[in-house]
Design a protein around this motif. Structure first.
Motif, PDB file in Angstrom:
ATOM      1  N   ALA A  21       0.837  -1.205   0.000  1.00  0.00           N
ATOM      2  CA  ALA A  21       0.000   0.000   0.000  1.00  0.00           C
ATOM      3  C   ALA A  21       0.870   1.253   0.000  1.00  0.00           C
ATOM      4  CB  ALA A  21      -0.933  -0.009   1.200  1.00  0.00           C
ATOM      5  N   THR A  22       1.944   1.225   0.780  1.00  0.00           N
ATOM      6  CA  THR A  22       2.851   2.368   0.809  1.00  0.00           C
ATOM      7  C   THR A  22       3.495   2.593  -0.559  1.00  0.00           C
ATOM      8  OG1 THR A  22       3.299   1.956   3.137  1.00  0.00           O
ATOM      9  CG2 THR A  22       4.882   3.330   1.956  1.00  0.00           C
ATOM     10  N   ALA A  23       3.920   1.513  -1.181  1.00  0.00           N
ATOM     11  CA  ALA A  23       4.545   1.633  -2.508  1.00  0.00           C
ATOM     12  C   ALA A  23       3.565   2.192  -3.527  1.00  0.00           C
ATOM     13  CB  ALA A  23       5.067   0.268  -2.950  1.00  0.00           C
ATOM     14  N   VAL A  24       2.321   1.733  -3.486  1.00  0.00           N
ATOM     15  CA  VAL A  24       1.318   2.228  -4.440  1.00  0.00           C
ATOM     16  C   VAL A  24       1.044   3.711  -4.208  1.00  0.00           C
ATOM     17  CG1 VAL A  24      -1.121   2.082  -5.105  1.00  0.00           C
ATOM     18  CG2 VAL A  24       0.228   0.005  -4.860  1.00  0.00           C
ATOM     19  N   VAL A  25       0.899   4.116  -2.951  1.00  0.00           N
ATOM     20  CA  VAL A  25       0.597   5.522  -2.660  1.00  0.00           C
ATOM     21  C   VAL A  25       1.759   6.424  -3.067  1.00  0.00           C
ATOM     22  CG1 VAL A  25       0.207   7.159  -0.773  1.00  0.00           C
ATOM     23  CG2 VAL A  25      -1.091   5.034  -0.862  1.00  0.00           C
ATOM     24  N   VAL A  26       2.984   6.005  -2.783  1.00  0.00           N
ATOM     25  CA  VAL A  26       4.149   6.821  -3.166  1.00  0.00           C
ATOM     26  C   VAL A  26       4.259   6.904  -4.691  1.00  0.00           C
ATOM     27  CG1 VAL A  26       6.674   6.892  -3.127  1.00  0.00           C
ATOM     28  CG2 VAL A  26       5.406   6.454  -1.025  1.00  0.00           C
ATOM     29  N   ALA A  27       4.048   5.798  -5.381  1.00  0.00           N
ATOM     30  CA  ALA A  27       4.125   5.802  -6.843  1.00  0.00           C
ATOM     31  C   ALA A  27       3.045   6.690  -7.450  1.00  0.00           C
ATOM     32  CB  ALA A  27       4.011   4.379  -7.377  1.00  0.00           C
ATOM     33  N   VAL A  28       1.836   6.601  -6.942  1.00  0.00           N
ATOM     34  CA  VAL A  28       0.741   7.416  -7.487  1.00  0.00           C
ATOM     35  C   VAL A  28       0.955   8.895  -7.151  1.00  0.00           C
ATOM     36  CG1 VAL A  28      -1.743   7.872  -7.308  1.00  0.00           C
ATOM     37  CG2 VAL A  28      -0.921   5.541  -7.603  1.00  0.00           C
ATOM     38  N   ALA A  29       1.502   9.191  -5.975  1.00  0.00           N
ATOM     39  CA  ALA A  29       1.795  10.593  -5.640  1.00  0.00           C
ATOM     40  C   ALA A  29       2.848  11.158  -6.599  1.00  0.00           C
ATOM     41  CB  ALA A  29       2.258  10.705  -4.200  1.00  0.00           C
ATOM     42  N   GLY A  30       3.868  10.373  -6.894  1.00  0.00           N
ATOM     43  CA  GLY A  30       4.869  10.818  -7.863  1.00  0.00           C
ATOM     44  C   GLY A  30       4.281  10.998  -9.244  1.00  0.00           C
ATOM     45  N   LEU A  31       3.404  10.103  -9.609  1.00  0.00           N
ATOM     46  CA  LEU A  31       2.737  10.205 -10.902  1.00  0.00           C
ATOM     47  C   LEU A  31       1.832  11.429 -10.965  1.00  0.00           C
ATOM     48  CD1 LEU A  31       2.628   8.666 -13.541  1.00  0.00           C
ATOM     49  CD2 LEU A  31       0.738   7.340 -12.625  1.00  0.00           C
ATOM     50  N   ALA A  32       1.155  11.715  -9.864  1.00  0.00           N
ATOM     51  CA  ALA A  32       0.299  12.913  -9.814  1.00  0.00           C
ATOM     52  C   ALA A  32       1.134  14.178  -9.944  1.00  0.00           C
ATOM     53  CB  ALA A  32      -0.498  12.928  -8.521  1.00  0.00           C
ATOM     54  N   ALA A  33       2.303  14.191  -9.317  1.00  0.00           N
ATOM     55  CA  ALA A  33       3.182  15.360  -9.449  1.00  0.00           C
ATOM     56  C   ALA A  33       3.660  15.504 -10.888  1.00  0.00           C
ATOM     57  CB  ALA A  33       4.355  15.228  -8.490  1.00  0.00           C
ATOM     58  N   ALA A  34       3.990  14.387 -11.514  1.00  0.00           N
ATOM     59  CA  ALA A  34       4.427  14.443 -12.915  1.00  0.00           C
ATOM     60  C   ALA A  34       3.300  14.915 -13.815  1.00  0.00           C
ATOM     61  CB  ALA A  34       4.921  13.064 -13.350  1.00  0.00           C
ATOM     62  N   ILE A  35       2.087  14.465 -13.552  1.00  0.00           N
ATOM     63  CA  ILE A  35       0.936  14.909 -14.357  1.00  0.00           C
ATOM     64  C   ILE A  35       0.726  16.412 -14.176  1.00  0.00           C
ATOM     65  CG2 ILE A  35      -1.573  14.757 -14.568  1.00  0.00           C
ATOM     66  CD1 ILE A  35      -1.279  11.764 -13.810  1.00  0.00           C
ATOM     67  N   GLU A  36       0.837  16.888 -12.955  1.00  0.00           N
ATOM     68  CA  GLU A  36       0.624  18.305 -12.690  1.00  0.00           C
ATOM     69  C   GLU A  36       1.648  19.174 -13.415  1.00  0.00           C
ATOM     70  OE1 GLU A  36      -1.847  19.786 -11.319  1.00  0.00           O
ATOM     71  OE2 GLU A  36      -0.971  21.776 -11.491  1.00  0.00           O
ATOM     72  N   PHE A  37       2.891  18.720 -13.460  1.00  0.00           N
ATOM     73  CA  PHE A  37       3.924  19.522 -14.109  1.00  0.00           C
ATOM     74  C   PHE A  37       3.873  19.427 -15.630  1.00  0.00           C
ATOM     75  CE2 PHE A  37       6.192  18.953  -9.945  1.00  0.00           C
ATOM     76  CZ  PHE A  37       6.020  20.266  -9.554  1.00  0.00           C
ATOM     77  N   THR A  38       3.455  18.289 -16.169  1.00  0.00           N
ATOM     78  CA  THR A  38       3.474  18.119 -17.616  1.00  0.00           C
ATOM     79  C   THR A  38       2.140  18.398 -18.290  1.00  0.00           C
ATOM     80  OG1 THR A  38       2.992  15.761 -17.402  1.00  0.00           O
ATOM     81  CG2 THR A  38       5.315  16.412 -17.511  1.00  0.00           C
ATOM     82  N   ASP A  39       1.035  18.166 -17.577  1.00  0.00           N
ATOM     83  CA  ASP A  39      -0.287  18.340 -18.165  1.00  0.00           C
ATOM     84  C   ASP A  39      -1.202  19.000 -17.140  1.00  0.00           C
ATOM     85  OD1 ASP A  39      -2.329  18.132 -20.015  1.00  0.00           O
ATOM     86  OD2 ASP A  39      -2.937  16.146 -19.319  1.00  0.00           O
ATOM     87  N   PRO A  40      -0.979  20.292 -16.851  1.00  0.00           N
ATOM     88  CA  PRO A  40      -1.792  20.945 -15.825  1.00  0.00           C
ATOM     89  C   PRO A  40      -3.259  21.022 -16.223  1.00  0.00           C
ATOM     90  CG  PRO A  40      -0.414  22.537 -16.926  1.00  0.00           C
ATOM     91  CD  PRO A  40      -0.047  21.197 -17.468  1.00  0.00           C
ATOM     92  N   TRP A  41      -4.093  21.065 -15.211  1.00  0.00           N
ATOM     93  CA  TRP A  41      -5.539  21.156 -15.427  1.00  0.00           C
ATOM     94  C   TRP A  41      -5.861  22.481 -16.096  1.00  0.00           C
ATOM     95  CZ3 TRP A  41      -8.830  17.332 -15.116  1.00  0.00           C
ATOM     96  CH2 TRP A  41     -10.180  17.598 -15.105  1.00  0.00           C
ATOM     97  N   PRO A  42      -6.763  22.504 -17.090  1.00  0.00           N
ATOM     98  CA  PRO A  42      -7.030  23.751 -17.830  1.00  0.00           C
ATOM     99  C   PRO A  42      -7.612  24.853 -16.978  1.00  0.00           C
ATOM    100  CG  PRO A  42      -8.486  21.977 -18.595  1.00  0.00           C
ATOM    101  CD  PRO A  42      -7.556  21.410 -17.579  1.00  0.00           C
TER     102      PRO A  42
END
Length: 102
Positions: free
Chosen positions: A81-102
């Motif tokens: 569970a910790t690994a999944v949450v850390v991976a998804v948090a990193g992915l969310a940060a990458a999404i925010e920096f590369t594809d910000p919400w309009p």
């Protein structure tokens, strides 16, 4: 109910809350993927949604095993569970920096 039973009940309820939170977070990632259009950049939010669905299923199974009195193997589930949450948090940060919400 004894102290060990109450502790297991509290832990089971925490896993249930984790499952609900993972389902909601996965739905939000899926919504982002669908509303931003089906392009290659949408793979990241959809992947995050799949990971959160897996976390929800894992949390549900841990909740059920605690309710049935099987207390073992908790470390592996917590680590996963910790690994999944850390991976998804990193992915969310990458999404925010590369594809910000309009």
């Amino acid at each position: 109910m004894n102290r060990a039973g109450l502790a297991a009940e509290r832990t089971a309820l925490a896993w249930r809350r984790t499952a609900v939170a993972a389902m909601i977070t996965g739905a939000l990632f899926l919504n982002h993927g669908v509303t931003s259009g089906w392009r290659p950049a949408a793979i990241a939010p959809v992947g995050a949604a799949v990971a959160m669905a897996a976390l929800a299923a894992m949390s549900y199974l841990r909740n059920r095993s605690l309710h049935e009195g099987r207390y073992g193997h908790g470390r592996r589930v917590v680590a996963a569970a910790t690994a999944v949450v850390v991976a998804v948090a990193g992915l969310a940060a990458a999404i925010e920096f590369t594809d910000p919400w309009p």
